[in-house]
Design a protein around this motif. Structure first.
Motif: not given
Ligand SMILES: Nc1ncnc2c1ncn2[C@@H]1O[C@H](COP(=O)(O)OP(=O)(O)O)[C@@H](O)[C@H]1O
Ligand SMILES: [Mg+2]
Length: 231
Positions: A17, A41, A38
């Motif tokens: 991710v 962070k 999403g």
């Protein structure tokens, strides 16, 4: 530099991710880390804190490579995370919350001992005996912030500290963040949905999209960039 993330790749299971993520935070600097839900962070902050081990890349704290160092070592070196959704003990009183954390972090010569917190955040002094979970969201968030700065912080990782707070409380909290960073030379990475408030406070803005850094510059340049329109 107090915190350096270099070419970080991180994710969960087979899912990546965050990819090739690089940014640096200078001592005393406030960096707003922005991006859609999403964007990666929280994953980035967790990787910095050592809650997630990156698949690639380096984490450095004050020049020391700590990519695989345990969380406790990072805390001892001054890295602190205010997690998404507060990091308090709801069944303990305000004073008990502070004492539990202070017992480990606020020894002799610490930047912030309990007495300093009560002076800095009078609302906590007034509520010393109150069960933390029964306080308002704003008061709980002030307590979470207090726990994050106990001891001698060098770099705060603040994951959406203003969430659920009324605008006047956001102002109070941000004023405290500014005060701690400016008066004590503490750096902060501030993840926020409250983009305007975060930009007003920050020295620098980093925008993430799809797990990558798509902008790194001054708040002024961020406001002027076309990218900005998408956030
Ligand atoms: N524990 C987890 N397990 C699997 N996927 C996760 C987990 N936490 C987050 N993700 C996924 O990783 C991506 C980035 O999430 P996150 O870092 O929380 O983004 P942000 O904080 O920017 O909203 C999202 O697609 C999210 O669904
Ligand atoms: Mg998040």
């Amino acid at each position: 530099m107090i915190l350096e993330l270099e070419a970080i790749a991180a994710g969960y299971g087979a899912k990546t991710v965050v990819s090739d993520l690089t940014f640096r935070v200078a001592a005393g600097e406030i960096v707003a880390l922005l991006g859609h839900n999403g964007a990666g962070k929280t994953t980035t902050l967790k990787t910095a804190m050592g809650l997630i081990t990156p698949r690639a890349g380096m984490v450095r704290l004050a020049g020391a490579p700590l990519t695989r160092a345990p969380v406790a070592e990072r805390v001892a070196r001054g890295l602190r995370l205010l997690p998404e959704g507060r990091g308090i003990f709801p069944d303990l009183t305000v004073a008990e919350n502070i004492d539990v954390v202070a017992a480990r972090l606020a020894g002799r010569g610490a930047m912030f001992a309990p007495a300093d917190l009560y002076r800095l955040l009078p609302v906590l002094e007034e509520r010393r005996g109150t069960r933390a979970g029964s306080m308002s969201g704003g008061q709980q968030q002030m307590l979470a912030f207090a726990l994050a700065i106990l001891g001698t912080p060098r770099c705060l990782l603040l994951d959406e500290p203003s969430i659920g707070l009324a605008p006047n409380l956001v102002e109070r909290l941000f004023a405290e963040i500014r005060n701690v960073c400016r008066a004590h030379g503490v750096a902060a990475v501030l993840v926020e949905q409250n983009v305007a408030a975060a930009m007003a406070l920050a020295d620098r803005v980093v925008i993430m999209n799809g797990g990558r850094v798509v902008f790194d510059g001054t708040p002024q340049a961020a406001r002027e960039s076309n990218l900005w329109e998408h956030f």
